[in-house]
Design a protein around this motif. Structure first.
Motif, PDB file in Angstrom:
ATOM      1  N   CYS A  64      14.313   6.617   1.437  1.00  0.00           N
ATOM      2  CA  CYS A  64      13.413   5.817   1.153  1.00  0.00           C
ATOM      3  C   CYS A  64      13.078   5.154  -0.104  1.00  0.00           C
ATOM      4  CB  CYS A  64      11.947   6.361   1.940  1.00  0.00           C
ATOM      5  SG  CYS A  64      12.329   6.387   3.669  1.00  0.00           S
ATOM      6  N   ASN A  65      13.082   6.013  -0.951  1.00  0.00           N
ATOM      7  CA  ASN A  65      12.851   5.632  -2.320  1.00  0.00           C
ATOM      8  C   ASN A  65      14.049   4.733  -2.973  1.00  0.00           C
ATOM      9  OD1 ASN A  65      10.380   6.964  -2.696  1.00  0.00           O
ATOM     10  ND2 ASN A  65      11.203   8.761  -3.536  1.00  0.00           N
ATOM     11  N   THR A  66      15.229   5.176  -2.598  1.00  0.00           N
ATOM     12  CA  THR A  66      16.508   4.399  -3.097  1.00  0.00           C
ATOM     13  C   THR A  66      16.443   2.985  -2.390  1.00  0.00           C
ATOM     14  OG1 THR A  66      17.822   5.599  -1.871  1.00  0.00           O
ATOM     15  CG2 THR A  66      17.624   6.344  -4.231  1.00  0.00           C
TER      16      THR A  66
ATOM     17  N   PRO B  93       0.780  -1.333  -0.066  1.00  0.00           N
ATOM     18  CA  PRO B  93       0.203  -0.073  -0.034  1.00  0.00           C
ATOM     19  C   PRO B  93       0.894   1.277   0.231  1.00  0.00           C
ATOM     20  CG  PRO B  93      -0.708  -1.542   1.867  1.00  0.00           C
ATOM     21  CD  PRO B  93       0.604  -2.001   1.246  1.00  0.00           C
ATOM     22  N   TYR B  94       0.543   2.412  -0.706  1.00  0.00           N
ATOM     23  CA  TYR B  94       1.214   3.372  -0.815  1.00  0.00           C
ATOM     24  C   TYR B  94       1.705   4.106   0.420  1.00  0.00           C
ATOM     25  CZ  TYR B  94       3.405   7.480  -2.909  1.00  0.00           C
ATOM     26  OH  TYR B  94       4.347   8.558  -3.488  1.00  0.00           O
ATOM     27  N   ILE B  95       0.655   3.967   1.463  1.00  0.00           N
ATOM     28  CA  ILE B  95       0.881   4.583   2.649  1.00  0.00           C
ATOM     29  C   ILE B  95       2.070   4.188   3.351  1.00  0.00           C
ATOM     30  CG2 ILE B  95      -0.566   3.009   4.053  1.00  0.00           C
ATOM     31  CD1 ILE B  95      -0.303   6.843   4.660  1.00  0.00           C
ATOM     32  N   HIS B  96       2.713   3.012   3.117  1.00  0.00           N
ATOM     33  CA  HIS B  96       3.990   2.719   3.729  1.00  0.00           C
ATOM     34  C   HIS B  96       5.042   3.874   3.355  1.00  0.00           C
ATOM     35  CE1 HIS B  96       2.973  -2.100   3.848  1.00  0.00           C
ATOM     36  NE2 HIS B  96       1.854  -1.113   4.220  1.00  0.00           N
ATOM     37  N   HIS B  97       5.077   4.227   2.389  1.00  0.00           N
ATOM     38  CA  HIS B  97       6.116   5.166   2.016  1.00  0.00           C
ATOM     39  C   HIS B  97       6.372   6.451   2.952  1.00  0.00           C
ATOM     40  CE1 HIS B  97       8.722   7.664  -0.215  1.00  0.00           C
ATOM     41  NE2 HIS B  97       7.856   8.702  -0.452  1.00  0.00           N
ATOM     42  N   PRO B  98       5.134   7.164   3.019  1.00  0.00           N
ATOM     43  CA  PRO B  98       5.000   8.532   3.837  1.00  0.00           C
ATOM     44  C   PRO B  98       5.343   7.896   5.410  1.00  0.00           C
ATOM     45  CG  PRO B  98       2.926   8.327   2.618  1.00  0.00           C
ATOM     46  CD  PRO B  98       3.767   7.355   2.254  1.00  0.00           C
TER      47      PRO B  98
ATOM     48  N   ALA C 261      15.107  12.447   3.355  1.00  0.00           N
ATOM     49  CA  ALA C 261      14.421  11.176   3.831  1.00  0.00           C
ATOM     50  C   ALA C 261      13.544  10.557   2.752  1.00  0.00           C
ATOM     51  CB  ALA C 261      13.388  11.538   5.020  1.00  0.00           C
ATOM     52  N   ASP C 262      12.940  11.365   1.735  1.00  0.00           N
ATOM     53  CA  ASP C 262      12.343  10.893   0.735  1.00  0.00           C
ATOM     54  C   ASP C 262      13.027   9.934  -0.201  1.00  0.00           C
ATOM     55  OD1 ASP C 262       9.900  10.444  -0.942  1.00  0.00           O
ATOM     56  OD2 ASP C 262      10.324  12.279  -2.063  1.00  0.00           O
ATOM     57  N   LYS C 263      14.464  10.629  -0.462  1.00  0.00           N
ATOM     58  CA  LYS C 263      15.383  10.152  -1.293  1.00  0.00           C
ATOM     59  C   LYS C 263      15.906   8.811  -0.720  1.00  0.00           C
ATOM     60  CE  LYS C 263      14.791  13.099  -4.854  1.00  0.00           C
ATOM     61  NZ  LYS C 263      13.406  13.163  -4.612  1.00  0.00           N
TER      62      LYS C 263
ATOM     63  N   LEU D  62       2.563  13.715   5.175  1.00  0.00           N
ATOM     64  CA  LEU D  62       1.570  14.360   4.221  1.00  0.00           C
ATOM     65  C   LEU D  62       2.405  14.781   2.917  1.00  0.00           C
ATOM     66  CD1 LEU D  62      -0.303  17.015   6.427  1.00  0.00           C
ATOM     67  CD2 LEU D  62      -0.999  14.754   5.631  1.00  0.00           C
ATOM     68  N   HIS D  63       3.589  14.330   2.798  1.00  0.00           N
ATOM     69  CA  HIS D  63       4.461  15.059   1.617  1.00  0.00           C
ATOM     70  C   HIS D  63       3.968  14.676   0.142  1.00  0.00           C
ATOM     71  CE1 HIS D  63       6.994  10.942   1.560  1.00  0.00           C
ATOM     72  NE2 HIS D  63       7.406  11.579   0.438  1.00  0.00           N
ATOM     73  N   ASP D  64       3.381  13.763   0.098  1.00  0.00           N
ATOM     74  CA  ASP D  64       2.876  13.315  -1.390  1.00  0.00           C
ATOM     75  C   ASP D  64       1.443  13.442  -1.644  1.00  0.00           C
ATOM     76  OD1 ASP D  64       5.322  12.280  -2.670  1.00  0.00           O
ATOM     77  OD2 ASP D  64       5.135  10.464  -1.761  1.00  0.00           O
ATOM     78  N   THR D  65       0.748  14.056  -0.357  1.00  0.00           N
ATOM     79  CA  THR D  65      -0.694  14.159  -0.789  1.00  0.00           C
ATOM     80  C   THR D  65      -1.175  15.273  -1.854  1.00  0.00           C
ATOM     81  OG1 THR D  65      -0.948  15.850   1.161  1.00  0.00           O
ATOM     82  CG2 THR D  65      -1.513  13.513   1.549  1.00  0.00           C
TER      83      THR D  65
HETATM   84 ZN    ZN Z   1       7.642  10.620  -1.163  1.00  0.00          ZN
END
Ligand code: ZN
Length: 177
Positions: free
Chosen positions: A123-125, A29-34, A119-121, A58-61
């Motif tokens: 988590c994504n990598t 589920p997408y929510i795992h990412h935020p 932190a986003d970068k 909230l960063h991707d909302t």
């Molecule tokens: Zn993100």
């Protein structure tokens, strides 16, 4: 009471992202990412500033759901929405332009937005290493790592510990298959 607003933000983001999934092969589920981004900031980064943690949740909302800035302002206030806006791409621009804008804009972000972006970068990598999207070639994954490195170079100085976490993640790029 900051625990309350943090949990409200988690609940709000879960609702907004409820029909989305991550690109990775586990299809989580997408929510795992935020949640991952906020957890990383709090646990590995030791960050307790509720504005940063709420903005992380909230960063991707704004970018990826139908949420409006007015909706976020009413629920979470101007300061937090300002941080979320700073880390949101302008979706009216083509994807490649948006990616270059992230590189160009990184040095001018606020302290709070730099933390969320870093932190986003991370988590994504990490996700690309752990759960690579099935349709991504090795070249595409490497290109993402190169681009993330360029964005993070504009964020440096904001949090040495998290920058070292990013560098440790980049050092694993040889594991990309
Ligand atoms: Zn993100």
């Amino acid at each position: 009471m900051s625990i309350g607003i943090i949990l409200r933000a988690a609940r709000f983001a879960a609702e907004k992202h409820k029909d989305q999934q991550r690109k990775g092969e586990d299809g989580s589920p997408y929510i795992h990412h935020p949640l991952d981004v906020a957890c990383l900031l709090a646990t590995e980064g030791g960050i307790e500033n509720p504005d940063v943690l709420v903005a992380a949740l909230l960063h991707d909302t704004l970018e990826d759901t139908a949420t409006t800035p007015a909706e976020l302002i009413a629920l979470f206030g101007e300061k937090i929405v300002g941080i979320v806006k700073e880390v949101s791409d302008d979706k009216s621009l083509p994807k490649e332009v948006r990616k270059e804008e992230q590189v160009r804009n990184a040095p001018g972000l606020s302290f709070e937005a730099k933390l969320v972006k870093l932190a986003d970068k991370i988590c994504n990598t990490r996700d690309i290493l752990a759960f690579p999207p099935a349709d991504w070639s090795l070249a595409r994954k490497q290109k993402y790592f190169d681009w993330a490195t360029r964005v993070v170079s504009g964020l440096r100085g904001v949090h040495p510990v998290l920058e070292a976490v990013f560098d440790a993640t980049m050092a694993r790029r040889k594991e990309l298959g």
